[in-house]
Motif scaffolding. Structure first.
Motif, PDB file in Angstrom:
ATOM      1  N   ARG A   1     -15.438 -68.777  -7.668  1.00 37.47           N
ATOM      2  CA  ARG A   1     -15.528 -69.893  -6.718  1.00 37.47           C
ATOM      3  C   ARG A   1     -14.180 -70.174  -6.075  1.00 37.47           C
ATOM      4  O   ARG A   1     -14.095 -70.499  -4.888  1.00 37.47           O
ATOM      5  CB  ARG A   1     -16.040 -71.146  -7.418  1.00 37.47           C
ATOM      6  CG  ARG A   1     -17.537 -71.134  -7.734  1.00 37.47           C
ATOM      7  CD  ARG A   1     -18.056 -72.532  -7.904  1.00 37.47           C
ATOM      8  NE  ARG A   1     -17.930 -73.279  -6.670  1.00 37.47           N
ATOM      9  CZ  ARG A   1     -17.858 -74.605  -6.606  1.00 37.47           C
ATOM     10  NH1 ARG A   1     -17.868 -75.322  -7.702  1.00 37.47           N
ATOM     11  NH2 ARG A   1     -17.753 -75.219  -5.450  1.00 37.47           N
ATOM     12  N   LEU A   2     -13.117 -70.043  -6.855  1.00 37.04           N
ATOM     13  CA  LEU A   2     -11.778 -70.333  -6.334  1.00 37.04           C
ATOM     14  C   LEU A   2     -11.373 -69.317  -5.270  1.00 37.04           C
ATOM     15  O   LEU A   2     -10.927 -69.685  -4.179  1.00 37.04           O
ATOM     16  CB  LEU A   2     -10.767 -70.333  -7.484  1.00 37.04           C
ATOM     17  CG  LEU A   2      -9.330 -70.728  -7.137  1.00 37.04           C
ATOM     18  CD1 LEU A   2      -9.281 -72.144  -6.583  1.00 37.04           C
ATOM     19  CD2 LEU A   2      -8.437 -70.600  -8.361  1.00 37.04           C
ATOM     20  N   LEU A   3     -11.533 -68.038  -5.574  1.00 35.64           N
ATOM     21  CA  LEU A   3     -11.110 -66.994  -4.636  1.00 35.64           C
ATOM     22  C   LEU A   3     -11.946 -67.006  -3.356  1.00 35.64           C
ATOM     23  O   LEU A   3     -11.412 -66.951  -2.246  1.00 35.64           O
ATOM     24  CB  LEU A   3     -11.205 -65.629  -5.317  1.00 35.64           C
ATOM     25  CG  LEU A   3     -10.213 -65.377  -6.466  1.00 35.64           C
ATOM     26  CD1 LEU A   3     -10.514 -64.054  -7.147  1.00 35.64           C
ATOM     27  CD2 LEU A   3      -8.783 -65.404  -5.953  1.00 35.64           C
ATOM     28  N   LEU A   4     -13.265 -67.082  -3.512  1.00 38.91           N
ATOM     29  CA  LEU A   4     -14.139 -67.052  -2.334  1.00 38.91           C
ATOM     30  C   LEU A   4     -14.042 -68.353  -1.547  1.00 38.91           C
ATOM     31  O   LEU A   4     -13.991 -68.344  -0.307  1.00 38.91           O
ATOM     32  CB  LEU A   4     -15.585 -66.800  -2.763  1.00 38.91           C
ATOM     33  CG  LEU A   4     -15.872 -65.415  -3.347  1.00 38.91           C
ATOM     34  CD1 LEU A   4     -17.255 -65.370  -3.994  1.00 38.91           C
ATOM     35  CD2 LEU A   4     -15.774 -64.355  -2.254  1.00 38.91           C
ATOM     36  N   GLY A   5     -14.024 -69.476  -2.263  1.00 34.83           N
ATOM     37  CA  GLY A   5     -13.952 -70.765  -1.574  1.00 34.83           C
ATOM     38  C   GLY A   5     -12.648 -70.958  -0.840  1.00 34.83           C
ATOM     39  O   GLY A   5     -12.609 -71.541   0.251  1.00 34.83           O
ATOM     40  N   ARG A   6     -11.564 -70.451  -1.420  1.00 35.62           N
ATOM     41  CA  ARG A   6     -10.258 -70.540  -0.753  1.00 35.62           C
ATOM     42  C   ARG A   6     -10.298 -69.812   0.587  1.00 35.62           C
ATOM     43  O   ARG A   6      -9.784 -70.318   1.603  1.00 35.62           O
ATOM     44  CB  ARG A   6      -9.187 -69.942  -1.662  1.00 35.62           C
ATOM     45  CG  ARG A   6      -7.778 -70.086  -1.135  1.00 35.62           C
ATOM     46  CD  ARG A   6      -6.840 -69.298  -2.013  1.00 35.62           C
ATOM     47  NE  ARG A   6      -6.653 -69.915  -3.318  1.00 35.62           N
ATOM     48  CZ  ARG A   6      -6.484 -69.243  -4.447  1.00 35.62           C
ATOM     49  NH1 ARG A   6      -6.520 -67.921  -4.437  1.00 35.62           N
ATOM     50  NH2 ARG A   6      -6.289 -69.878  -5.575  1.00 35.62           N
ATOM     51  N   THR A   7     -10.911 -68.647   0.602  1.00 40.23           N
ATOM     52  CA  THR A   7     -11.037 -67.891   1.854  1.00 40.23           C
ATOM     53  C   THR A   7     -11.853 -68.674   2.873  1.00 40.23           C
ATOM     54  O   THR A   7     -11.521 -68.710   4.067  1.00 40.23           O
ATOM     55  CB  THR A   7     -11.704 -66.532   1.588  1.00 40.23           C
ATOM     56  OG1 THR A   7     -10.885 -65.778   0.691  1.00 40.23           O
ATOM     57  CG2 THR A   7     -11.888 -65.745   2.879  1.00 40.23           C
ATOM     58  N   CYS A   8     -12.917 -69.309   2.387  1.00 36.25           N
ATOM     59  CA  CYS A   8     -13.788 -70.067   3.293  1.00 36.25           C
ATOM     60  C   CYS A   8     -13.053 -71.222   3.958  1.00 36.25           C
ATOM     61  O   CYS A   8     -13.152 -71.408   5.178  1.00 36.25           O
ATOM     62  CB  CYS A   8     -15.003 -70.593   2.531  1.00 36.25           C
ATOM     63  SG  CYS A   8     -16.265 -69.357   2.186  1.00 36.25           S
ATOM     64  N   VAL A   9     -12.324 -72.016   3.178  1.00 32.32           N
ATOM     65  CA  VAL A   9     -11.666 -73.179   3.782  1.00 32.32           C
ATOM     66  C   VAL A   9     -10.537 -72.743   4.718  1.00 32.32           C
ATOM     67  O   VAL A   9     -10.280 -73.406   5.738  1.00 32.32           O
ATOM     68  CB  VAL A   9     -11.129 -74.150   2.703  1.00 32.32           C
ATOM     69  CG1 VAL A   9     -12.277 -74.759   1.920  1.00 32.32           C
ATOM     70  CG2 VAL A   9     -10.130 -73.494   1.771  1.00 32.32           C
ATOM     71  N   GLN A  10      -9.889 -71.641   4.399  1.00 30.51           N
ATOM     72  CA  GLN A  10      -8.831 -71.147   5.287  1.00 30.51           C
ATOM     73  C   GLN A  10      -9.403 -70.720   6.637  1.00 30.51           C
ATOM     74  O   GLN A  10      -8.861 -71.070   7.697  1.00 30.51           O
ATOM     75  CB  GLN A  10      -8.102 -69.976   4.622  1.00 30.51           C
ATOM     76  CG  GLN A  10      -7.211 -70.393   3.463  1.00 30.51           C
ATOM     77  CD  GLN A  10      -6.652 -69.214   2.697  1.00 30.51           C
ATOM     78  OE1 GLN A  10      -7.057 -68.073   2.899  1.00 30.51           O
ATOM     79  NE2 GLN A  10      -5.704 -69.483   1.801  1.00 30.51           N
ATOM     80  N   LEU A  11     -10.510 -69.969   6.599  1.00 29.87           N
ATOM     81  CA  LEU A  11     -11.140 -69.539   7.859  1.00 29.87           C
ATOM     82  C   LEU A  11     -11.737 -70.719   8.605  1.00 29.87           C
ATOM     83  O   LEU A  11     -11.668 -70.798   9.840  1.00 29.87           O
ATOM     84  CB  LEU A  11     -12.218 -68.495   7.578  1.00 29.87           C
ATOM     85  CG  LEU A  11     -11.736 -67.110   7.158  1.00 29.87           C
ATOM     86  CD1 LEU A  11     -12.926 -66.208   6.837  1.00 29.87           C
ATOM     87  CD2 LEU A  11     -10.894 -66.483   8.263  1.00 29.87           C
ATOM     88  N   ALA A  12     -12.343 -71.648   7.857  1.00 32.86           N
ATOM     89  CA  ALA A  12     -12.944 -72.821   8.498  1.00 32.86           C
ATOM     90  C   ALA A  12     -11.885 -73.661   9.200  1.00 32.86           C
ATOM     91  O   ALA A  12     -12.142 -74.231  10.275  1.00 32.86           O
ATOM     92  CB  ALA A  12     -13.682 -73.662   7.455  1.00 32.86           C
TER      93      ALA A  12
END
Length: 252
Positions: free
Chosen positions: A113-124
Motif C-alpha cells: 500500500r505504501l509503495l503503490l499509494g505513494r506513486t498514486c498521490v505523486q501522480l495525482a
C-alpha cells in the motif's frame, strides 16, 4: 450411477475446454467487443460436442463477465466490453482470500500500500483535474455525517483512495489500485476498526487533498505516509488485542 457421474464430469471438462478456447479468441481480439458469438449449434458443430455442453461453456464465460446474453429478434450471446471493475473484482476475491488465510502478512500489506499509494498521490498531485479534486472532496464531505456505520466508513475510505487512483490518469495503475484498495483496506479495517480514531483518518485524508490542490507532491506523499503509518500502528494494536483475547480463552 457411476456412468452418469463420469458423463457429467466429461461434459464439464469439455465445457471448460471450449470456454478456454473462446476466451483466448476474445482476449486476442479474434472475437471483437460487441461481436455476436456463433449460435450454440454452430459452436457445437465446430467442437464436435452437444449443445448442452456449449451452454455450460457459455455460462463459464458469462460468470467471468466476458460475454452477455440478449433476448429478442436481434438477440444472442455478445462479447462484453472490457471492464476494469469486473476484472478487479475477480482478483479482489482472491486477494481477500489470501489476506484472510494469512498468506499476505501485515508487513507485506503495509509495504504494498505504501509503495503503490505513494506513486498514486505523486501522480495525482501532477495530473489531477478539477473534476478529480471535486470527486476526492465529495468523499471527504460524506465522512461528516454522524450516523456513519463502520461498514460505511470503510466504503468511504476505499472510495477516497479510488478517487486518488483515478486522478493519476493511468488506467493500468488505477486497475491495480482497484484490487489493492477493494481487498486490503476492508480486510485490515475489519480487524482494526475498534482501535481506529475516525477523526485522525479523516484529518489525514484532508491533508492529502490540500496537498493535491496545491500541486505539492512532497506534502501529499508525506501525508499519505503518515496515514499508512497510523493505520499500521492501529492494525498492530488490534492484532495484539486479538492474540491476548485468544490466550485468555485458552487459559479459561
Amino acid at each position: 450411477m457411476e456412468d452418469a457421474k463420469q458423463a457429467v464430469q466429461a461434459t464439464k471438462s469439455l465445457a471448460h475446454q471450449i470456454a478456454t478456447s473462446l476466451q483466448q479468441e476474445i482476449v486476442q481480439g479474434t472475437l471483437s467487443v460487441e461481436a455476436r458469438l456463433p449460435s450454440e449449434a454452430e459452436i457445437a458443430q465446430r467442437f464436435g460436442v452437444s449443445q448442452p455442453t456449449v451452454r455450460e461453456a457459455l455460462k463459464i464465460l458469462a460468470a467471468k463477465k466476458l460475454v452477455r446474453s440478449k433476448r429478442g429478434p436481434n438477440g444472442g450471446v455478445f462479447v462484453n466490453a472490457p471492464s476494469l471493475t469486473a476484472a478487479s473484482q475477480m482478483l479482489q476475491e482472491m486477494t481477500t482470500w489470501f489476506v484472510g488465510l494469512g498468506v499476505f502478512g501485515l508487513n507485506e500489506i503495509v509495504e504494498a500500500r505504501l509503495l503503490l499509494g505513494r506513486t498514486c498521490v505523486q501522480l495525482a498531485a501532477e495530473r489531477a483535474t478539477k473534476e478529480d479534486l471535486e470527486t476526492i472532496e465529495a468523499t471527504l464531505e460524506a465522512f461528516e455525517r454522524d450516523d456513519i456505520s463502520d461498514e460505511e466508513f470503510c466504503r468511504l475510505d476505499v472510495a477516497f483512495h479510488h478517487a486518488i487512483a483515478q486522478a493519476t490518469g493511468n488506467n493500468e495503475l488505477r486497475f491495480i489500485m482497484l484490487v489493492v484498495n477493494d481487498s486490503l483496506i476492508p480486510a485490515t479495517n475489519m480487524i482494526s476498526f475498534r482501535f481506529r480514531e475516525r477523526g485522525r483518518v479523516v484529518s489525514l485524508h484532508a491533508d492529502i487533498l490540500e496537498a493535491l490542490r496545491a500541486r505539492d507532491a512532497s506534502a501529499a506523499t508525506a501525508a499519505f505516509e503518515e496515514l499508512i503509518a497510523y493505520q499500521s500502528s492501529v492494525y498492530e494494536k488490534a492484532l495484539s488485542a486479538r492474540q491476548g483475547d485468544g490466550a485468555q480463552r485458552q487459559e479459561a
